[in-house]
Scaffold this motif. Structure first.
Motif, mmCIF file in Angstrom:
data_model
loop_
_atom_site.group_PDB
_atom_site.id
_atom_site.type_symbol
_atom_site.label_atom_id
_atom_site.label_comp_id
_atom_site.label_asym_id
_atom_site.label_seq_id
_atom_site.Cartn_x
_atom_site.Cartn_y
_atom_site.Cartn_z
ATOM 1 N N ASP A 71 -17.430 -10.700 -7.160
ATOM 2 C CA ASP A 71 -17.058 -11.752 -6.200
ATOM 3 C C ASP A 71 -18.061 -11.857 -5.046
ATOM 4 O O ASP A 71 -18.166 -12.893 -4.406
ATOM 5 N N GLY A 72 -18.825 -10.807 -4.777
ATOM 6 C CA GLY A 72 -19.890 -10.884 -3.775
ATOM 7 C C GLY A 72 -21.116 -11.569 -4.370
ATOM 8 O O GLY A 72 -21.234 -11.698 -5.594
ATOM 9 N N SER A 73 -22.037 -11.965 -3.502
ATOM 10 C CA SER A 73 -23.155 -12.782 -3.980
ATOM 11 C C SER A 73 -24.310 -12.753 -2.981
ATOM 12 O O SER A 73 -24.246 -12.072 -1.957
ATOM 13 N N MET A 74 -25.329 -13.553 -3.294
ATOM 14 C CA MET A 74 -26.452 -13.707 -2.368
ATOM 15 C C MET A 74 -26.004 -14.308 -1.031
ATOM 16 O O MET A 74 -26.728 -14.213 -0.041
ATOM 17 N N ALA A 75 -24.849 -14.943 -0.996
ATOM 18 C CA ALA A 75 -24.382 -15.502 0.283
ATOM 19 C C ALA A 75 -24.010 -14.368 1.243
ATOM 20 O O ALA A 75 -24.356 -14.411 2.418
ATOM 21 N N GLU A 76 -23.370 -13.350 0.730
ATOM 22 C CA GLU A 76 -22.988 -12.219 1.597
ATOM 23 C C GLU A 76 -24.137 -11.249 1.792
ATOM 24 O O GLU A 76 -24.208 -10.567 2.812
ATOM 25 N N LEU A 77 -25.019 -11.141 0.789
ATOM 26 C CA LEU A 77 -26.064 -10.107 0.835
ATOM 27 C C LEU A 77 -27.289 -10.656 0.101
ATOM 28 O O LEU A 77 -27.317 -10.699 -1.131
ATOM 29 N N ILE A 78 -28.281 -11.071 0.868
ATOM 30 C CA ILE A 78 -29.385 -11.844 0.267
ATOM 31 C C ILE A 78 -30.642 -11.016 -0.008
ATOM 32 O O ILE A 78 -31.590 -11.501 -0.634
ATOM 33 N N ARG A 79 -30.670 -9.767 0.439
ATOM 34 C CA ARG A 79 -31.934 -9.003 0.346
ATOM 35 C C ARG A 79 -32.491 -8.898 -1.078
ATOM 36 O O ARG A 79 -33.696 -9.077 -1.273
ATOM 37 N N PRO A 80 -31.659 -8.634 -2.090
ATOM 38 C CA PRO A 80 -32.235 -8.582 -3.445
ATOM 39 C C PRO A 80 -32.847 -9.924 -3.857
ATOM 40 O O PRO A 80 -33.939 -9.967 -4.440
ATOM 41 N N SER A 81 -32.168 -11.035 -3.555
ATOM 42 C CA SER A 81 -32.686 -12.349 -3.943
ATOM 43 C C SER A 81 -33.939 -12.710 -3.159
ATOM 44 O O SER A 81 -34.878 -13.294 -3.692
ATOM 45 N N LEU A 82 -33.943 -12.364 -1.876
ATOM 46 C CA LEU A 82 -35.024 -12.820 -0.996
ATOM 47 C C LEU A 82 -36.285 -11.970 -1.130
ATOM 48 O O LEU A 82 -37.402 -12.490 -1.109
ATOM 49 N N TYR A 83 -36.105 -10.674 -1.246
ATOM 50 C CA TYR A 83 -37.273 -9.778 -1.253
ATOM 51 C C TYR A 83 -37.383 -8.970 -2.544
ATOM 52 O O TYR A 83 -38.181 -8.023 -2.600
ATOM 53 N N ASP A 84 -36.523 -9.252 -3.517
ATOM 54 C CA ASP A 84 -36.480 -8.402 -4.706
ATOM 55 C C ASP A 84 -36.171 -6.955 -4.293
ATOM 56 O O ASP A 84 -36.669 -6.000 -4.884
ATOM 57 N N ALA A 85 -35.382 -6.815 -3.252
ATOM 58 C CA ALA A 85 -35.083 -5.476 -2.711
ATOM 59 C C ALA A 85 -34.112 -4.742 -3.631
ATOM 60 O O ALA A 85 -33.200 -5.349 -4.197
ATOM 61 N N TYR A 86 -34.312 -3.451 -3.741
ATOM 62 C CA TYR A 86 -33.381 -2.608 -4.498
ATOM 63 C C TYR A 86 -32.338 -2.052 -3.545
ATOM 64 O O TYR A 86 -32.667 -1.449 -2.520
ATOM 65 N N GLN A 87 -31.078 -2.262 -3.873
ATOM 66 C CA GLN A 87 -29.999 -1.551 -3.175
ATOM 67 C C GLN A 87 -29.132 -0.918 -4.251
ATOM 68 O O GLN A 87 -28.789 -1.563 -5.252
ATOM 69 N N HIS A 88 -28.808 0.339 -4.035
ATOM 70 C CA HIS A 88 -28.121 1.099 -5.065
ATOM 71 C C HIS A 88 -26.718 0.543 -5.305
ATOM 72 O O HIS A 88 -26.040 0.150 -4.357
ATOM 73 N N ILE A 89 -26.324 0.517 -6.572
ATOM 74 C CA ILE A 89 -25.025 -0.053 -6.949
ATOM 75 C C ILE A 89 -24.246 0.980 -7.741
ATOM 76 O O ILE A 89 -24.812 1.659 -8.602
ATOM 77 N N GLU A 90 -22.961 1.107 -7.454
ATOM 78 C CA GLU A 90 -22.124 1.951 -8.308
ATOM 79 C C GLU A 90 -20.679 1.478 -8.272
ATOM 80 O O GLU A 90 -20.271 0.718 -7.380
ATOM 81 N N LEU A 91 -19.922 1.951 -9.270
ATOM 82 C CA LEU A 91 -18.506 1.620 -9.353
ATOM 83 C C LEU A 91 -17.732 2.578 -8.451
ATOM 84 O O LEU A 91 -18.159 3.721 -8.255
ATOM 85 N N VAL A 92 -16.604 2.107 -7.926
ATOM 86 C CA VAL A 92 -15.901 2.941 -6.941
ATOM 87 C C VAL A 92 -14.918 3.908 -7.580
ATOM 88 O O VAL A 92 -14.407 4.804 -6.928
ATOM 89 N N SER A 93 -14.612 3.683 -8.867
ATOM 90 C CA SER A 93 -13.653 4.591 -9.525
ATOM 91 C C SER A 93 -14.151 4.902 -10.931
ATOM 92 O O SER A 93 -14.983 4.167 -11.481
ATOM 93 N N PRO A 94 -13.655 5.977 -11.530
ATOM 94 C CA PRO A 94 -14.168 6.355 -12.843
ATOM 95 C C PRO A 94 -13.823 5.295 -13.889
ATOM 96 O O PRO A 94 -12.728 4.740 -13.861
ATOM 97 N N ALA A 95 -14.782 5.019 -14.755
ATOM 98 C CA ALA A 95 -14.520 4.049 -15.821
ATOM 99 C C ALA A 95 -13.636 4.728 -16.863
ATOM 100 O O ALA A 95 -13.573 5.956 -16.927
ATOM 101 N N SER A 96 -12.967 3.913 -17.680
ATOM 102 C CA SER A 96 -12.138 4.524 -18.729
ATOM 103 C C SER A 96 -13.058 5.262 -19.709
ATOM 104 O O SER A 96 -14.216 4.875 -19.892
ATOM 105 N N PRO A 97 -12.586 6.329 -20.317
ATOM 106 C CA PRO A 97 -13.447 7.184 -21.139
ATOM 107 C C PRO A 97 -14.116 6.419 -22.280
ATOM 108 O O PRO A 97 -15.208 6.788 -22.723
ATOM 109 N N ASP A 98 -13.488 5.335 -22.763
ATOM 110 C CA ASP A 98 -14.104 4.609 -23.876
ATOM 111 C C ASP A 98 -14.997 3.448 -23.411
ATOM 112 O O ASP A 98 -15.473 2.661 -24.210
ATOM 113 N N ALA A 99 -15.219 3.348 -22.111
ATOM 114 C CA ALA A 99 -16.092 2.267 -21.620
ATOM 115 C C ALA A 99 -17.546 2.575 -21.963
ATOM 116 O O ALA A 99 -18.032 3.665 -21.697
ATOM 117 N N GLU A 100 -18.206 1.619 -22.575
ATOM 118 C CA GLU A 100 -19.602 1.791 -22.978
ATOM 119 C C GLU A 100 -20.541 1.759 -21.766
ATOM 120 O O GLU A 100 -20.356 0.933 -20.865
#
Ligand code: LLP
Length: 488
Positions: free
Chosen positions: A375-404
């Protein structure tokens, strides 16, 4: 938590490559086959009070691992902000995406600078452009910071937050007369950027009936080795005065003894700098200019070395320069000339204190590429789109064991292909509704947010010292937008 470890920067950026902002120098992951997770259901969100929970990570040996942060992934697979589960916070707030800060981390970051500056007469001028949340500004002011301003409104906000104007510095290559008048009235330091800027400062001093303390912003022509969009101290930059014009400016200041008092010299090399010897090189040049300026009878005693220290956006655990490294590299030069040191940090004070917390809307593939749509996007956070900036991304809770585990582009719903928060990220295929954070979102994220596609600006929260969560900025609403047209 050792605050110093939170300021590390990637030493891996080579001098010769074309820079994207904090571009990761390793090869991108190959795209893995795509499969939807079986547990693909939207978890209903319930509104409930956020309760303080003990983060298992803080009670284990992870305490001694190298990279430490207010956001920690614990052994239970959940992401915590200080001692609170981000998942719980996400479920309790009014709207997603939202910015989530750690107030204690802001304190720790300021303390790291204060410790580093011990023994020097100094001003930590927080660069408000990095993040202009009023509550954050009040907190930074309470911790003893001054402020660095680039507009009249930033000055008004700094005054509203209670900053001492005589510990504020007004920067910019196109400062407007009205804003300069306000700065003059308030007794703010003003950095002179050009011939016409000097003229305007003189005019402002006359209008305000006050003498203005000025520093000359000298372009030292030092390559900061960063993305061209955030390099400012090299010859081709639009900022600062060319060093060969120094004498012209000294003569001009001399010609206006009732309007201008020259108190020092300023430089700002650029942003996301990961090598402190760049600061030392610049400081060495700057003290030479100060020697020259003093030899002409000016009593200048401020050296402003700007901001620009980078952070470890990659969470790679690399050992990178800290505030202490930065200050130590200029300390002797500053002491040798008996100068007051002004620094102007933005990113290194605030970036790592915050995540943008998003919810996964769905997962899709186009046959060759997999996408996590959030639901977030370049409107809320434009640095990756504007500068090709890397910002670390992760999920907030453990994925189900069968998630690929697959490689995804993490994208928003905005109608253009530039709308991505991360590319080629290896993630467990998230369920619909799962929480996903974009890290290090405290600097140049909310302050650069827009309402593009009428995605209204998100709310902001912080975790307080006592483990409670407070809203520190309301979400913008559709009604706010409509208000601009009322009565027209
Ligand atoms: N002083 C001056 C004169 C500046 O121009 C800046 C930032 C700072 C201090 C603070 O620099 P920092 O410590 O935050 O690196 N939007 C870009 C960053 C632009 C920085 C512009 N100047 C980004 O998202 O990375």
């Amino acid at each position: 938590m050792a605050a110093a470890t939170n300021f590390s920067h990637s030493p891996l950026i080579s001098k010769t490559r074309t820079y994207s902002l904090n571009h990761y120098p390793f090869p991108k992951n190959t795209i893995l086959p795509f499969k939807l997770s079986k547990s693909y259901s939207l978890k209903p969100l319930s509104l409930k009070a956020v309760i303080s929970q003990q983060n298992p990570a803080t009670t284990t040996t992870q305490e001694t691992t190298q990279f430490k942060h207010c956001f920690t992934k614990s052994q239970d697979g959940f992401l915590y902000c200080e001692n609170l589960k981000v998942q719980e916070i996400m479920e309790s707030v009014e709207r997603r995406p939202f910015y989530l800060y750690s107030k204690p981390q802001i304190t720790r970051n300021v303390e790291a600078y204060k410790d580093a500056l011990e023994g020097l007469s100094s001003i930590i001028g927080y660069a408000i452009k990095a993040n202009n949340n009023l509550k954050i500004l009040e907190h930074l002011r309470g911790l003893g910071c001054g402020a660095v301003l680039v507009s009249g409104n930033e000055l008004r906000l700094a005054l509203r937050a209670g900053f001492d104007p005589t510990r504020c510095i007004f920067n910019g290559n196109g400062k407007l007369l009205d804003d300069l008048v306000l700065a003059a009235q308030e007794g703010v330091f003003v950095n002179v950027d050009s011939e016409f800027d000097l003229e305007n400062i003189v005019a402002a001093a006359r209008i305000a009936g006050k003498k203005v303390n000025v520093l000359l912003r000298i372009n030292p022509d030092v390559d900061p080795q960063v993305h061209p969009y955030v390099a400012t101290g090299n010859k081709n930059s639009k900022f600062g005065i060319r060093n060969e014009k120094l004498q012209w400016f000294l003569d001009a200041v001399k010609a206006h003894p009732n309007e201008l008092k020259l108190v020092g010299a300023h430089c700002h090399l650029g942003s996301t700098i990961t090598k402190v010897d760049i600061f030392r090189d610049a400081a060495a040049l700057m003290v030479n200019y100060i020697d020259e300026i003093r030899s002409q009878g000016f009593e200048v005693d401020y050296l402003n070395i700007g901001g620009g220290l980078g952070i470890d956006y990659y969470h790679s655990g690399a050992i990178l320069p800290t505030p202490r490294d930065l200050i130590d590299t200029v300390r002797e030069l500053v002491l040798s000339r008996n100068l007051n040191l002004i620094i102007e940090p933005g990113r290194s004070l605030i970036a790592n204190t915050c995540c943008l917390v998003n919810r996964v809307t769905g997962v899709k593939t186009n046959g060759t590429k997999n996408f996590v749509v959030i639901d977030g996007s370049m409107a809320e956070l434009i640095r990756p789109s504007l500068y090709d900036a890397y910002q670390h991304i992760e999920l907030v809770s453990p994925a189900s064991p069968d998630a690929e585990v697959s490689t995804f582009d993490v994208v928003g719903p905005v109608c253009e292909s530039a709308d991505f928060l991360g590319k080629d990220r290896e993630l467990s295929t998230p369920a619909k509704g799962a929480g996903l954070v974009v890290h290090d979102a405290g600097a140049y994220c909310m302050s650069m947010a827009s309402t593009y596609n009428l995605k209204m600006r998100p709310p902001e929260y912080w975790v307080e010292e006592d483990g409670s969560v407070s809203k520190i900025r309301h979400a913008e609403t559709f009604e706010d937008h409509i208000r601009f047209f009322e009565g027209l």
